[in-house]
Motif scaffolding. Sequence first.
Motif, mmCIF file in Angstrom:
data_model
loop_
_atom_site.group_PDB
_atom_site.id
_atom_site.type_symbol
_atom_site.label_atom_id
_atom_site.label_comp_id
_atom_site.label_asym_id
_atom_site.label_seq_id
_atom_site.Cartn_x
_atom_site.Cartn_y
_atom_site.Cartn_z
ATOM 1 N N HIS A 127 0.849 -1.193 0.000
ATOM 2 C CA HIS A 127 0.000 0.000 0.000
ATOM 3 C C HIS A 127 0.888 1.247 0.000
ATOM 4 C CE1 HIS A 127 -3.434 -2.596 0.814
ATOM 5 N NE2 HIS A 127 -2.735 -3.145 1.805
ATOM 6 N N LYS A 128 0.709 2.064 -1.003
ATOM 7 C CA LYS A 128 1.509 3.288 -1.131
ATOM 8 C C LYS A 128 0.601 4.502 -1.012
ATOM 9 C CE LYS A 128 4.943 1.252 -4.316
ATOM 10 N NZ LYS A 128 4.265 0.024 -4.734
ATOM 11 N N SER A 129 0.961 5.413 -0.119
ATOM 12 C CA SER A 129 0.231 6.671 0.041
ATOM 13 C C SER A 129 0.925 7.747 -0.794
ATOM 14 C CB SER A 129 0.216 7.085 1.512
ATOM 15 O OG SER A 129 1.552 7.374 1.946
ATOM 16 N N VAL A 130 0.366 8.935 -0.803
ATOM 17 C CA VAL A 130 1.015 10.044 -1.516
ATOM 18 C C VAL A 130 2.387 10.326 -0.911
ATOM 19 C CG1 VAL A 130 -0.090 11.821 -0.072
ATOM 20 C CG2 VAL A 130 0.712 12.420 -2.366
ATOM 21 N N MET B 111 2.772 7.319 -10.586
ATOM 22 C CA MET B 111 1.894 7.718 -9.483
ATOM 23 C C MET B 111 0.547 8.212 -10.014
ATOM 24 S SD MET B 111 2.675 10.877 -6.889
ATOM 25 C CE MET B 111 1.493 11.443 -5.670
ATOM 26 N N GLU B 112 0.613 9.072 -11.031
ATOM 27 C CA GLU B 112 -0.618 9.561 -11.641
ATOM 28 C C GLU B 112 -1.432 8.413 -12.238
ATOM 29 O OE1 GLU B 112 -0.100 14.023 -13.262
ATOM 30 O OE2 GLU B 112 1.131 12.548 -14.336
ATOM 31 N N GLY B 113 -0.725 7.459 -12.873
ATOM 32 C CA GLY B 113 -1.399 6.319 -13.484
ATOM 33 C C GLY B 113 -2.107 5.430 -12.476
ATOM 34 N N CYS B 114 -1.603 5.451 -11.222
ATOM 35 C CA CYS B 114 -2.234 4.663 -10.157
ATOM 36 C C CYS B 114 -3.396 5.399 -9.502
ATOM 37 C CB CYS B 114 -1.195 4.297 -9.096
ATOM 38 S SG CYS B 114 0.053 3.119 -9.659
ATOM 39 N N GLY B 115 -3.663 6.601 -9.972
ATOM 40 C CA GLY B 115 -4.782 7.362 -9.430
ATOM 41 C C GLY B 115 -4.483 8.100 -8.135
#
Length: 381
Positions: free
Chosen positions: A71-74, A100-104
């Motif tokens: 799980h990755k946060s901003v 990151m953008e592609g992961c929403g």
Amino acid sequence: MIGLRPSEVSLTGVLSGCAQVGASEFGKILHGFIEKSGFNWITTVNNALVDMYARCGNVGMARLVFRSMLHKSVVSWTSMIEGLAMHGYAEEAIRVFHEMEGCGIRPDWITFVSLLYACSHAGLIEQGCNYFSRMKDAYDIEPTVEHYGCMVDLYGRAGYLQKAYDFVCQMPITPNAIIWRTLLGACGIHGNVELAEQVKPRLFDLEPDDSSDNVLLSNIYAVAGKWKDVATVRRSMTDQKIKKTPGWSMIEVDRTMYRFVAGEKTNRTTGEAYEKLKEIIKRLRLEGGYVPEVASVLHDVDEEEKEDSVSKHSDKLAVAFGISRLCKGRVIRIVKNLRICRDCHTVMKLISKVYGLKLVVRDRSRFHSFDDGACSCKDYW
């Protein structure tokens, strides 16, 4: 020992401490404990690990931890982008941002500071300008003074000093001392005395007692050979009782941190470092063609004294101590509080070539990874 089990908060705190001083060996021990104790599923702990490894100069391990996270946060993405940026991997930082953008995941203002920082330290002017515009147009993030500072740095490092100055003058918010200091630093990099003298009163009105600004201005005059102006700045510092911040460097050997300060009294540790450094410099002269970069010295003295001055910089002592104490094959990692000077940068490149060593130096603004006579910054810092 009181038998209390470490918590998520205590682990992230200690990892942050390791990151600040560059204690990579102790950080690795903590990582092992985290894996064995089952804390490795906690996002905040993994974020701290990514940051620790990146700031300790081991971006490879930072990548591994980041890629293993479920799980990755901003914060996770931003920590990885920042780590890559500090090491000069701008293109990779940009790829991670797009991933990151592609992961929403929606980037925040800190993400864009890290992205702009990456562009400024790699000379990616067009990309930096595009991300600065996109930040507001696509994400409705209002630029802060940190973003404006990155843009000034972007133009300044690339040598577009007038453009940087015009950018500052047209900012919709009042530029603070950091903005003017960034521009003064760019003047120092490119030896622009005229613009430095325009920036000086703006900066000194805001923070007249900052020693680093006075030293930087003195350095700009010294490189230009304006010794009377150097003397004036130094006299002003003396009159105002402004003391220069001493340069220091730290190295971890056998999980112990050793600190070297420029000009400090000789003790057993520094004595060992000085002896090894003499041997190293002699070998670099013979095998690497080393000639001291005395333009870094701020004093109007003869060449021999200048050479003696640059030979005593704290990062040289720390590296010499590392070569003396660390076993062959180990990466030598140094943390210093000031920007690395050109002479030390040259010495590190030569050591990596002549001694076949890998060196990592974290200075005030970024990392320099030296290997086989080259630096990761590509001499752009």
